[in-house]
Design an enzyme around this catalytic site. Sequence first.
Site, mmCIF file in Angstrom:
data_model
loop_
_atom_site.group_PDB
_atom_site.id
_atom_site.type_symbol
_atom_site.label_atom_id
_atom_site.label_comp_id
_atom_site.label_asym_id
_atom_site.label_seq_id
_atom_site.Cartn_x
_atom_site.Cartn_y
_atom_site.Cartn_z
ATOM 1 C CG HIS A 72 -1.529 -0.930 1.257
ATOM 2 N ND1 HIS A 72 -2.914 -1.095 0.604
ATOM 3 C CD2 HIS A 72 -2.169 -2.635 1.912
ATOM 4 C CE1 HIS A 72 -3.610 -2.320 0.783
ATOM 5 N NE2 HIS A 72 -3.216 -2.678 0.965
ATOM 6 C CG ASN A 146 -8.244 -4.198 0.892
ATOM 7 O OD1 ASN A 146 -7.307 -3.405 1.415
ATOM 8 N ND2 ASN A 146 -7.413 -5.105 1.157
HETATM 9 FE FE1 HDD Z 1 -2.239 -5.075 5.460
HETATM 10 C C1 HDD Z 1 -0.710 -1.876 5.002
HETATM 11 C C2 HDD Z 1 -5.712 -3.417 4.516
HETATM 12 C C3 HDD Z 1 -3.535 -7.788 5.078
HETATM 13 C C4 HDD Z 1 0.543 -5.596 7.164
HETATM 14 N N1 HDD Z 1 -3.439 -3.485 4.636
HETATM 15 C C5 HDD Z 1 -2.423 -1.642 5.223
HETATM 16 C C6 HDD Z 1 -2.665 -0.342 4.681
HETATM 17 C C7 HDD Z 1 -3.985 -1.108 3.684
HETATM 18 C C8 HDD Z 1 -4.014 -2.291 4.170
HETATM 19 C C9 HDD Z 1 -5.295 -0.730 3.351
HETATM 20 C C10 HDD Z 1 -2.519 0.697 3.460
HETATM 21 C C11 HDD Z 1 -2.990 1.917 5.024
HETATM 22 C C12 HDD Z 1 -2.713 2.500 5.131
HETATM 23 O O1 HDD Z 1 -3.690 3.529 4.055
HETATM 24 O O2 HDD Z 1 -1.207 3.679 5.228
HETATM 25 N N2 HDD Z 1 -4.264 -6.040 4.992
HETATM 26 C C13 HDD Z 1 -5.126 -4.563 4.946
HETATM 27 C C14 HDD Z 1 -6.146 -5.688 4.830
HETATM 28 C C15 HDD Z 1 -5.716 -7.071 4.865
HETATM 29 C C16 HDD Z 1 -5.170 -6.270 5.507
HETATM 30 C C17 HDD Z 1 -7.942 -5.261 4.160
HETATM 31 C C18 HDD Z 1 -6.876 -8.142 4.903
HETATM 32 C C19 HDD Z 1 -8.507 -8.291 5.663
HETATM 33 N N3 HDD Z 1 -1.832 -6.353 6.189
HETATM 34 C C20 HDD Z 1 -2.508 -8.011 6.110
HETATM 35 C C21 HDD Z 1 -1.388 -8.732 6.680
HETATM 36 C C22 HDD Z 1 -0.650 -7.947 7.376
HETATM 37 C C23 HDD Z 1 -1.068 -6.642 6.646
HETATM 38 C C24 HDD Z 1 -2.140 -10.038 7.326
HETATM 39 C C25 HDD Z 1 0.483 -9.203 8.220
HETATM 40 C C26 HDD Z 1 0.286 -9.497 8.564
HETATM 41 N N4 HDD Z 1 -0.581 -3.780 5.933
HETATM 42 C C27 HDD Z 1 0.559 -4.071 6.489
HETATM 43 C C28 HDD Z 1 1.445 -3.876 6.593
HETATM 44 C C29 HDD Z 1 1.302 -2.199 6.190
HETATM 45 C C30 HDD Z 1 -0.134 -2.753 5.816
HETATM 46 C C31 HDD Z 1 3.108 -4.645 6.357
HETATM 47 C C32 HDD Z 1 2.257 -1.963 5.345
HETATM 48 C C33 HDD Z 1 2.252 0.040 5.677
HETATM 49 C C34 HDD Z 1 1.615 0.082 6.915
HETATM 50 O O3 HDD Z 1 1.050 -1.648 7.431
HETATM 51 O O4 HDD Z 1 0.999 1.010 7.665
HETATM 52 O O5 HDD Z 1 1.816 -3.381 8.223
#
Ligand code: HDD
Length: 681
Positions: A72, A146
Amino acid sequence: MANEGDEKQRQLDQYRISLENTRLTTDQGVRVDDTDNSLRAGERGPTLLEDFHFREKIMRFDHERIPERVVHARGAGAYGRFQVYDGSLAEHTVADFLCDPSLVTPVFVRFSTVAGSRGSADTVRDARGFATKFYTRQGNYDLVGNNMPVFFIQDAVKFPDFVHSVKPEPHNEIPQAQSAHDTLWDFVQLQPESLHMMMWLMSDRAIPRSFRMMQGFGVHTFRLVNAQGRGTFVKFHWRPTLGTHSLVWDEVLRIQGNDPDFNRRDLWEAIERGAYPEWELGLQLVPEADEHKFDFDLLDATKLIPEEEVPLRMVGKLTLDRNPENFFAETEQVAFCTANIVPGIDFSNDPLLQGRNFSYLDTQLIRLGGPNFPQIPINRPVAPVHNDQRDGYHQHMIHQSHTSYSPNSISGGCPMPAIMSGQWDGVFQHYQERVDGKKIRKRSPSFADHYSQATLFWNSMSSWEKRHIVAAFRFELGHVERRAIKEKVVAHLVQIDRELAAQVAEGLGLRVPAASVANHGKYSPALSQANSPSDSIATRKIAILASDATEAGQLAPVREVLEGQGAICEVLAPHEGTVGTLTADRQLTAASSVLYDAVLLADGGALAASAHAVHFVREAFKHGKAICAVKDGRTLLDAAGLPSTEGVIGSDTAGETLAQRFVQAIAVHRHYGRDIDGVVA
Ligand code: HDD
C-alpha cells in the site's frame, strides 16, 4: 451539534506554517543571506566546511525520504466526517460515535494500491486499500479495509509469502505493480485459499473508475460489545453514494501513460470542486448464537457473508470534504493499525486479523523512525492522552510530572487506571471471551473449502462481468512463462466453474481437465456491479470536441443540462483559447478519450478530417462510453464510422430530447455490449 471535527482542526492548526511574507532562516532561526551560492575561498575557490547553511540544507535533503510502506505504498488521502444516523446502535455497542447521531466524528481516509511502489501508476489491476481513521472522543479507531470483501490468505503468517509473490520478482525487480507474472500465479496454484480473492482481483473491482465509486470492506468479522458486555459479530461495509463503477482494461493500460495519477487526481479535484465523496456505512450483524449457522467459518477472511443471508443495515454516512495541505506530513505519515479500537468494538479470533494487530504497530517503528509516531499531528487523537510511556526518538511532549510509573504516591497515583480510580465510564474493557484449546499449528477444518464462494462470485456476475473476468485470466496467465503453472491454475478454475475454465483454457491453448466438483448454482445479486445504482451523472467528465466552426448556441442546451446535473464539461479543440464563440480548455492533441466518461461532438466538419479526433471518438466507443453529436457534430460521428447503437446519440426522439437521452446514456456508465475491432468493452 457536537463537532469533534473542530477540535481536530484546531489541533492541526497549531502545526500549520504559512511561508507568506516570511524571510529565509536556518533550522536554528538564523536569517540567511544567499541560498544560491555556497561559501567558498575566492570566486573560483573550493567550498568551505564552515558553510553551516550549505551543510544543513544538503543534510536535510539527503534525509528527506523515509521507507515507503511495504505494501500500500502508493496512496492518496483526505479529511472528512462521519455521522451515525438516527436509530442508535446502543443495543449492540458502547462506541459513542456509532450511537450518538449528534456527534460529528472527524476522519482521515487513505486510499491505496497494494503491490506498487510509491511512484507506480494508479490504474493497475490490484485491490485498493480503504483505511479510515476515526478521531473519536473515546480514542482513535482505525478501520483498515480494502475495496474487496475477502482476502488472499487465511493466516497472517502467510502474508510475507503472498506479498513476496506479487511484488516484482527478486532477481530483476520486474514487473512493477503487476500481478501478471509467474511468482504470484505460482503462489496461487499452491495456495487455493487465494482463489476466491483472485476471482475478485480478475474482476472489474480491481480497476475502479474512481476511489469515490468503489465499495469498502473491513473484511474480517469483528465484534460489537454493548453496555452489558454482550458481543455481536459484525462485518463493516462502505457503500459509495455514486454507485460502484469500473474502468475497462484496455482503457486502464492507456490511462497509465496519459495520467498515472488518475485516481488521486480524481479524488483531489472532486473535493476541490465541492463535490464531496460520500459513503454509507453498512453493518452485517450476526448474534453470537448464530456463529456456526453458516456453511463457512466467520473467522475465515477468504469468505464473505452473502447479503441475502444477512442484509446490510445502513447506519451512517462518511463524507470527505477537505484535501490535505502537505502530502508527506499528512498522507505519508498517517499510521493505521487494526489494533486501534475503541470501547464497544473488539476483535474476533480471525487469525489474519490477530496477526495484523502485531504487524501495523511494528511496521510504523521502522517507517516513522521510533515509538513517538502517535504524536505526529495526523496521528494524534482528539481524546486526551495521559500515560507513563516516556522518551524515545522525537519525543514532543514535555512531561511535567515527577513520576513516570504506576502505582505512585508522589503524583497522587496519576495518571490513574480505572481499577484504581473506580471511574469506569468510557474505559476500554476487552470482551470476555472464553478460550480453551491446545497450542497447535493447525487450521480448523471449517476453513477448508476454497471453491464454493469463488463459484458463488462467478455465478453472480452478469454476462459482461464474466467476459471481463475471462479476459483478465487470459491476460494474466498469458504473461506467465511456465506452462505448468498455467495448467495448475486452470485445474483449479475447473473446480470453480467448468465454463470459466474452458474459456480461459481456450485462450491459453490448454486442455480442460475434468471437474471433481459440480457448480452449486447459488448466486448473490449483491455481488454484481451490474446491480449497482447507475442513475446519476454527477462528477462525470464530458469531453466536448469543438473547433472554430462550433456555435456555442447549438451546444448550450445540451451543455446546460449536463452541467445542471453535476457533470464536468471540458472543451477540447485544435488550439487553446477562443474557438468560435467558445473557450477551449485544452488542445485536442494534448488530450485523450480515456480521461473522460463521455464525448459530445460539436464540430461542424473541421475535426472530421483530423485523425486524432477520429481516433478519440472511436476509442471512446470502444471503451463503451456515451457519445452524442449535436447538429453538425454528426459529420465526425460519420467519419469515425461508428454504427448507430446503444449509447450513440445523434438526434431527439419522440418525447425525449437529445440532452435527456445523452444523460441517460452517461448514467449507465458504460455500454458493455459493444464490439469494435473484435474487442468487446
Ligand atoms: Fe495490511 C498496510 C489493508 C492484511 C500488514 N493494509 C495496509 C493498508 C491497508 C491494508 C488499507 C494501508 C494503510 C495506509 O493507508 O496506510 N491488509 C489490509 C487488509 C488486509 C490486510 C484489508 C486483510 C484483510 N496486512 C494484512 C496482513 C498483514 C498486513 C495479514 C501482516 C501480517 N498492511 C500490513 C503492513 C502495512 C499494511 C505491512 C504496510 C504499511 C502499514 O501497514 O502501515 O503492516
